[in-house]
Motif scaffolding. Structure first.
Motif, short mmCIF file in Angstrom:
data_model
loop_
_atom_site.label_atom_id
_atom_site.label_comp_id
_atom_site.label_asym_id
_atom_site.label_seq_id
_atom_site.Cartn_x
_atom_site.Cartn_y
_atom_site.Cartn_z
N ILE A 88 -8.27 26.60 -44.67
CA ILE A 88 -9.09 27.80 -44.60
C ILE A 88 -8.93 28.68 -45.85
O ILE A 88 -9.83 29.44 -46.21
N SER A 91 -11.83 28.68 -48.36
CA SER A 91 -13.16 28.97 -47.82
C SER A 91 -14.09 29.60 -48.86
O SER A 91 -15.30 29.62 -48.67
N GLU A 92 -13.53 30.13 -49.96
CA GLU A 92 -14.36 30.72 -51.01
C GLU A 92 -14.16 30.02 -52.36
O GLU A 92 -14.39 30.60 -53.42
N PRO A 133 -14.48 25.00 -45.38
CA PRO A 133 -14.77 25.62 -44.07
C PRO A 133 -15.32 27.04 -44.24
O PRO A 133 -15.03 27.71 -45.24
N PRO A 134 -16.10 27.51 -43.28
CA PRO A 134 -16.52 28.91 -43.31
C PRO A 134 -15.37 29.80 -42.86
O PRO A 134 -14.42 29.32 -42.23
N PRO A 135 -15.43 31.09 -43.18
CA PRO A 135 -14.36 31.99 -42.71
C PRO A 135 -14.40 32.16 -41.21
O PRO A 135 -15.40 31.82 -40.56
N TYR A 138 -17.59 33.23 -38.75
CA TYR A 138 -18.82 33.14 -39.54
C TYR A 138 -20.06 33.04 -38.64
O TYR A 138 -20.05 32.35 -37.62
N ASP A 609 -13.37 25.80 -39.04
CA ASP A 609 -12.40 25.10 -39.90
C ASP A 609 -11.61 24.03 -39.14
O ASP A 609 -11.00 23.17 -39.77
#
Length: 615
Positions: A88, A91-92, A133-135, A138, A609
């Motif tokens: 995770i 994620s960005e 993965p998205p936060p 999300y 995630d």
């Protein structure tokens, strides 16, 4: 004679043994390829790595079967059943703008010229091989046009900009949402009124900055959360809102989440990935750029990008403060721009607007040895991928001499009119118009395929990964969308046609990751992109994972390529979790078709995630 026949028999026997060994080797490679295909990952059913290796930087192993070895035919191995999910904390992740990588690789960028904010891509052995993965929490993004003013906080859980810029009204945290009131450092009464003020300074009809359609493409450097660009859109002006991944690292992420055309980039040591004469207006509102450094090289980059007669709107203390330090900077900047033959078009309050000359006349009247010098005849101002900036002025060609706005028609006529620079890339007006017609027909077909699973506002941020002449984007003119037109490096010369049509885009090499945040686009269109990168020995699997990174959950991919390529790609759809909806058709042939083509459209699922699918 018998001895000779015996030698022939022995030779044949050795040949058969050799072929047998090669065949056996091919079978071993085939077996290995099914588990360790190019870009594939040895994983369990839940997508976690079994061998304990780094979940981000996996290992690649390329294998070819006997046919490939003997006939040099491309062999497509089996796809993995699943692809692992990154931690995770990634994620960005922006692979080529990851400053941690700079430290890990012990690179030594020059911080004083912003090299650490430029692209530094991981080598193959450190390329991430997992799905981003998205936060936590999300949600599918708020749709345009509501997204201009508010986004889900869970999607970008960073509020430091709201706190740091609270007096400037960049953004406000309101419960589960972050709202954007349209403020900015110099937008005391809002970006919309600031824009009207610029038009008034230039005495444009009706106080409209578009000036009858002659101002269409704008470059906003140091754009913040892109409110300036957001409020230009109702005027039929499209801005490339640009900012680095710096201490305000999420500003472009917010802009993209809002549905505003924007990109990560920095005025550092390399040219911006845009061709010359792309913009009618450049804008800097307290962008904190040292315009005087290195003989004014950054202002000279703006000069390269502005069209003849283009404007540079500058709102910053140097333009109005009277203290000695700001006066010193202003005087030096004024002197530099005068030597560049720019003139002050208007000055009022906190803002000054310069204009670029229409012709070479002023350059030729300068005293010998005046700096900055004119660029040499061998310097191509349109080459922009990984090219160092030059501290020189690009003169106009004899054809462009005194051609305001490069001789383009006002918007929207310029979208479909054949631009003058077509002849520079060897394309006729008839070929241009035919390309426009074909893409109009193709896009109608795409939308028919997706009609059953899309709503009116399903798309906002769209990327055309191989934009050619911009026909795909032009066909979307009646949709409330914007398109990032990407010109592969080999076709970078065509990007100037994109800008001449009043569209925006960038040059990029798809063997590398794109400079944007994860979950940035609602739709990716890939026409012949996979065939192109495989010709350069790059991995289709790497590109699929990169596409997944920049695609929003719930978003779509349209892949149009050779049937054999699409068949290979289709095997990866379940592992990528793009099987929320799938459509495959054999389109009719047209003048742009390459061999037998197939169109594959897939939709990305929303998952967390831990791999749990939520849609």
């Amino acid at each position: 004679m018998k001895q000779k026949n015996g030698q022939i028999h022995t030779t044949k026997l050795l040949t058969y043994i050799l072929i047998g060994l090669i065949a056996a080797l091919g079978l071993v490679c085939l077996y290995c390829g099914s588990s360790f295909a190019p870009g594939s990952r040895k994983s369990d059913e839940n997508g976690s790595l079994l061998d304990g290796s780094d979940p981000v930087f996996g290992r690649f192993s390329r294998h070819r079967d006997l046919v490939d070895l003997l006939d040099e035919q491309r062999y497509y191995p089996e796809a993995p059943k699943s692809i692992p999910i990154c931690d995770i904390k990634y994620s960005e992740l922006i692979p080529c703008l990851d400053r941690n990588l700079i430290y890990q690789l012990k690179l030594k960028p020059n911080l004083s010229v912003m090299e650490h904010y430029e692209r530094h891509c991981p080598p193959p052995e450190r390329r991430y091989n997992c799905l981003i993965p998205p936060p936590k929490g999300y949600k599918i993004p708020i749709r345009w046009p509501a997204s201009r003013d508010e986004v889900w906080k869970a999607n970008i859980p960073h509020t430091h900009l709201a706190e740091e810029k609270s007096d400037q009204h960049w953004m406000i945290v309101d419960g589960k949402k972050i709202k954007f009131p349209g403020g900015g450092t110099h937008f005391h009464d809002g970006a919309d009124k600031y824009i009207v003020g610029l038009a008034q300074m230039l005495k444009f009809p009706g106080d409209k900055l578009h000036n009858g359609g002659h101002i269409r493409n704008v470059l906003d450097v140091g754009c913040g959360v892109a409110s300036f660009g957001a409020y230009l859109l109702p005027l039929d002006i499209i801005a490339m809102s640009l900012a680095p991944n710096d201490v305000h690292e999420n500003q472009i992420q917010f802009a993209l989440e809002r549905g505003i055309p924007s990109a990560l980039g920095v005025l550092g040591t390399k040219r911006l990935p845009y061709p010359s004469r792309s913009f009618e207006l450049a804008h800097c509102s307290r962008c904190r750029i040292d315009w005087l450094q290195r003989d004014g090289i950054l202002l000279l980059e703006l000069d390269r990008l502005l069209r003849p007669g283009g404007y540079f709107a500058y709102s910053s203390p140097e333009a109005y403060e009277q203290d000695p330090e700001n006066r010193k900077i202003w005087n030096a900047m004024y002197s530099l721009l005068k030597r560049m033959c720019w003139k002050v078009a208007a000055k009022r309050g906190q803002t000054v607007i310069w204009s670029k000359p229409l012709s070479n006349s002023c350059y030729l009247k300068r005293d010998p040895g005046t700096r900055p010098p004119l660029c040499s005849s061998g310097d191509d101002p349109d080459v922009s991928w990984n090219v160092s900036m030059n501290a020189c002025i690009t003169p106009y060609s004899a054809k462009m001499h005194k051609e305001r706005w490069s001789g383009l028609r006002p918007w929207p006529q310029r979208l479909t009119a054949a631009p003058p620079r077509l002849q520079e890339i060897g394309v006729s007006a008839e070929e241009f118009l035919e390309d426009t017609r074909i893409w109009h027909s193709r896009v109608i077909g795409y939308w028919k395929q997706m009609k059953s699973v899309t709503e009116k506002n399903s798309f906002r941020n769209i990327m055309d990964m191989n934009s050619n002449l911009g026909g795909f984007a032009a066909a979307l003119k009646d949709k409330d969308v914007w398109v990032m037109n990407v010109a592969p490096v080999k076709m970078s010369g065509r990007l100037k046609i994109i800008y001449d049509r009043g569209l925006i885009g960038a040059v990029h090499d798809w063997c590398e990751a794109f400079s944007t945040y994860p979950r940035a686009y609602d739709l990716l269109h890939a026409w012949a992109v996979f065939s192109e990168i495989e010709e350069h020995g790059c991995s289709a699997e790497d590109l699929l994972i990169e596409m997944d990174r920049i695609l929003r959950p719930g978003g779509f991919v349209i892949m149009r390529d050779k049937s054999s390529v699409i068949s290979h790609i289709k095997k990866f759809i379940p592992a990528l979790r793009w099987d929320a909806w799938l459509s495959e058709v054999q389109p009719g042939t047209d003048a742009l078709s390459v061999d037998e083509e197939t169109v594959l459209i897939a939709r990305k699922k929303l998952w967390s995630d831990d791999g749990f699918t939520t849609m």
